[in-house]
Scaffold this active site. Structure first.
Site, short mmCIF file in Angstrom:
data_model
loop_
_atom_site.label_atom_id
_atom_site.label_comp_id
_atom_site.label_asym_id
_atom_site.label_seq_id
_atom_site.Cartn_x
_atom_site.Cartn_y
_atom_site.Cartn_z
N LYS A 1 0.87 -1.18 0.00
CA LYS A 1 0.00 0.00 0.00
C LYS A 1 0.90 1.23 0.00
O LYS A 1 1.58 1.52 0.99
CB LYS A 1 -0.92 0.01 1.22
CG LYS A 1 -1.92 1.15 1.21
CD LYS A 1 -2.90 1.02 2.36
CE LYS A 1 -4.08 1.98 2.23
NZ LYS A 1 -3.73 3.37 2.12
N PHE B 1 -1.35 -0.56 -10.43
CA PHE B 1 -1.87 -1.83 -9.91
C PHE B 1 -3.13 -2.33 -10.61
O PHE B 1 -3.63 -3.39 -10.28
CB PHE B 1 -2.08 -1.78 -8.39
CG PHE B 1 -2.77 -0.55 -7.88
CD1 PHE B 1 -4.12 -0.37 -8.07
CD2 PHE B 1 -2.05 0.42 -7.18
CE1 PHE B 1 -4.76 0.76 -7.60
CE2 PHE B 1 -2.68 1.56 -6.70
CZ PHE B 1 -4.04 1.72 -6.90
P1 AMP Z 1 -7.31 4.61 2.19
O1 AMP Z 1 -7.06 5.92 1.48
O2 AMP Z 1 -6.58 4.49 3.49
O3 AMP Z 1 -8.78 4.29 2.24
O4 AMP Z 1 -6.69 3.46 1.27
C1 AMP Z 1 -7.03 3.26 -0.05
C2 AMP Z 1 -6.05 4.00 -0.94
O5 AMP Z 1 -4.78 3.38 -0.90
C3 AMP Z 1 -6.41 3.94 -2.39
O6 AMP Z 1 -7.38 4.89 -2.72
C4 AMP Z 1 -5.08 4.24 -3.06
O7 AMP Z 1 -4.94 5.65 -3.19
C5 AMP Z 1 -4.07 3.76 -2.07
N1 AMP Z 1 -3.26 2.62 -2.52
C6 AMP Z 1 -1.92 2.50 -2.31
N2 AMP Z 1 -1.46 1.34 -2.80
C7 AMP Z 1 -2.51 0.69 -3.34
C8 AMP Z 1 -2.67 -0.57 -4.02
N3 AMP Z 1 -1.65 -1.40 -4.19
N4 AMP Z 1 -3.91 -0.90 -4.44
C9 AMP Z 1 -4.96 -0.06 -4.26
N5 AMP Z 1 -4.88 1.14 -3.63
C10 AMP Z 1 -3.66 1.51 -3.18
#
Ligand code: AMP
Length: 550
Positions: free
Chosen positions: A246, A334
């Site tokens: 992530k 990704f």
């Molecule tokens: P959150 O913002 O904490 O809800 O986490 C989701 C966000 O993580 C997504 O909207 C992306 O911007 C980010 N992200 C980072 N790495 C990835 C990944 N490998 N796959 C999908 N989202 C990712």
């Protein structure tokens, strides 16, 4: 359709509170509309002018609108503003002002729904030095032909705030009902197209048109989102899962057709101009026509930067070249939503992944698949060691669901880091917090001495502030202006995003985004963090950043 008929429909909807009744009212209108009127009606009824994927703006600020209203109603702008303040609604204010005026005028050119739309497009397209003046004249022309009721809704549409309580869900149901198609099909098409107007047009053609819906390059698709969850639950439920790092940066969607490419932000804004370096990297990574989904991270002096630096670059309009030199951006791709004319969102993740790996030669985020909790946990640990936020777990058989925060993408990341710190001072609050302390100075210890580390002003509920005040009010040693110093007695658990080297505080460190987590009344002052352990944490943070470079 006359704009008057549209306005009457809005008026009826505004006076209706039941959702089913609203759906009925809209559904009755739709079949009678021409192909040209249908998309306009559907967008307008939701208070929108342009398709959701479009970053087009009307470019009419409230000031310009108020001036135009004043000119048409024959009153000074101040009266318009006064009226809006007293009614609390632009629409109502315009209606009242126009009804006074319309008693004196006799001629109205009838406004037509599609012509209103075409005029608004024209206004949006006015650019350059004289555009504000031209826009003002165009808005005056439109409002000048409006009956009071039309003015009510026209003004609200121009501010893209219709306030009649019609959401996307109701319109989806109404479209399904009007054209006798399954509402799941309507939803599916809306996910791909991101424009309910166009979806309604397809629904009128029939269910096959909705089923065969295709993504269009340069019409950005809403981003698929993630929920929180756990590795073990995901393995238990799905067996084999896919895990990726992530990345802590900013989401992007990259569209490319031939040599033409654009980049869109998470909010689907076109950020191409701000990130030419990312565009270049992605153009070099594929010869195919594609829509890619990914996260861009920032690297400075070989280290990943906090995601604020990425955001800063996304907002950049000027001096882009300079900014590029200071901070290098690295895309991590990704997902793939569209490839050489084919829409891929309904394919399982595994198949999309195969296509992605086949056509994009660089920047593809590594993926680990398996059903062994140890292997996935190891990936998680590797991610943290490399300075990333955690991992994303994805269901291999799942489609790409635009705009959905479902259970097919799960994020795993550690709790925020926290420190237990002594409260050594405070500042009185302001406004409704004037009778309690509002921000606190917290410290760690260094061989029995207290060393200030940060100020904490967020994370408190009103009750917590009142409670903390009661606990501290008798420990005040000194007051100077709004500042007080305490005899240290209380320990706060403080969350933070990052430790920073800083000369602002005696200990040489400061906390980024300090946040009150809870009172540690189970802890004594002698139990708080030492400057040694803070230094250790700082070093670990730097090491993970360095490990990331490799
Ligand atoms: P959150 O913002 O904490 O809800 O986490 C989701 C966000 O993580 C997504 O909207 C992306 O911007 C980010 N992200 C980072 N790495 C990835 C990944 N490998 N796959 C999908 N989202 C990712």
């Amino acid at each position: 359709m006359l704009f008057m008929d549209f306005s009457r429909c809005c008026e009826r909807l505004e006076g209706t509170s039941g959702r089913l009744d609203m759906i009925d009212i809209i559904a009755q209108e739709l079949p009678g509309l021409t192909d040209e009127e249908l998309p306009v009606f559907v967008r307008f009824i939701m208070g929108r002018i342009f398709a959701d994927w479009s970053s087009r703006k009307l470019g009419i600020g409230p000031n310009l609108l108020f001036e135009a209203i004043g000119a048409v109603a024959g009153v000074p702008k101040e009266r318009v503003v006064g009226k809006i303040n007293s009614t609390g609604d632009v629409g109502q204010a315009v209606e009242e002002l126009l009804s006074v005026k319309s008693q004196m005028t006799f001629f109205h050119e009838e406004l037509d729904l599609v012509r209103v739309y075409t005029s608004l497009i024209g206004i949006a397209e006015m650019e350059g030095k004289k555009s504000q003046r031209e826009k003002l004249l165009a808005v005056r022309r439109l409002l000048g032909n409006a009956h009071p009721l039309e003015g009510r809704y026209l003004a609200r549409i121009m501010l893209e705030e219709l306030r009649i309580g019609v959401g996307e869900g109701s319109v989806r149901e109404a479209v399904a009902k009007a054209f006798r198609v399954d509402s799941a099909l309507v939803e599916h098409a809306q996910q791909a197209l991101n424009d309910m107007g166009e979806v309604a047009r397809l629904a009128k053609i029939g269910p096959d048109a909705l089923r065969d819906v295709q993504i269009t390059p340069f019409h950005p698709v809403r981003m698929m989102l993630a929920q929180q969850g756990s590795i073990s639950d995901m393995i238990e439920e799905h067996g084999e899962i896919a895990a990726e790092f992530k990345y802590d940066g900013s989401r992007f969607q990259f569209h490319k057709k031939g040599n033409w490419a654009r980049l869109y932000s998470r909010r689907l804004e076109d950020v191409t101009g701000a990130l030419p370096d990312v565009i270049q990297q992605l153009l070099a990574a594929t010869d195919h026509d594609v829509i890619l989904d990914g996260e861009v991270i920032a690297i400075k002096d070989g280290k990943p930067m906090p995601f604020q630096s990425v955001l800063r670059r996304f907002r950049r309009r000027h001096d882009v070249a300079e900014a590029q030199e200071a901070i290098a951006m690295v895309p991590n791709v990704f997902d793939i939503l569209w490839l050489d004319g084919e829409t891929l969102i309904d394919l399982p993740l595994l198949e999309r992944r195969l296509r992605l790996e086949a056509v994009v030669t660089q920047y593809v985020a590594p993926q680990v698949r398996g059903d062994d909790p140890e292997v996935i946990t190891k990936t998680y640990e590797d991610a943290l060691a490399a300075g990333h936020e955690g991992i994303m777990i994805k269901v291999p058989s799942s489609p790409y669901s635009p705009g959905q925060r479902g259970k097919n993408w799960i994020k795993i990341k550690p709790e925020v880091d926290t420190l237990d710190l002594a409260v050594i001072g405070a500042e009185w609050g302001e406004g409704k917090r004037a009778h309690v302390f509002g921000s606190f100075l917290v410290a760690c210890q260094d061989a029995g001495k207290l060393v200030p580390l940060s100020r904490v002003a967020t994370g408190f509920s009103e009750e917590q502030l009142a409670e903390v005040y009661e606990l501290l009010k008798d420990s005040v040693l000194k007051t100077s202006g709004k500042e007080v110093t305490f005899e240290p007695s209380l320990v706060f658990e403080v969350g933070y995003a990052e430790l920073q080297a800083s000369s602002n505080y005696e200990g040489g460190f400061a906390l980024r985004f300090p946040r009150f987590i809870r009172l540690r009344d189970d802890k004594d002052i002698s139990d708080i963090e030492t400057i040694g352990s803070v230094r250790e944490r700082y070093k670990r943070q730097a090491n993970t950043a360095q490990a990331y470079q490799k």
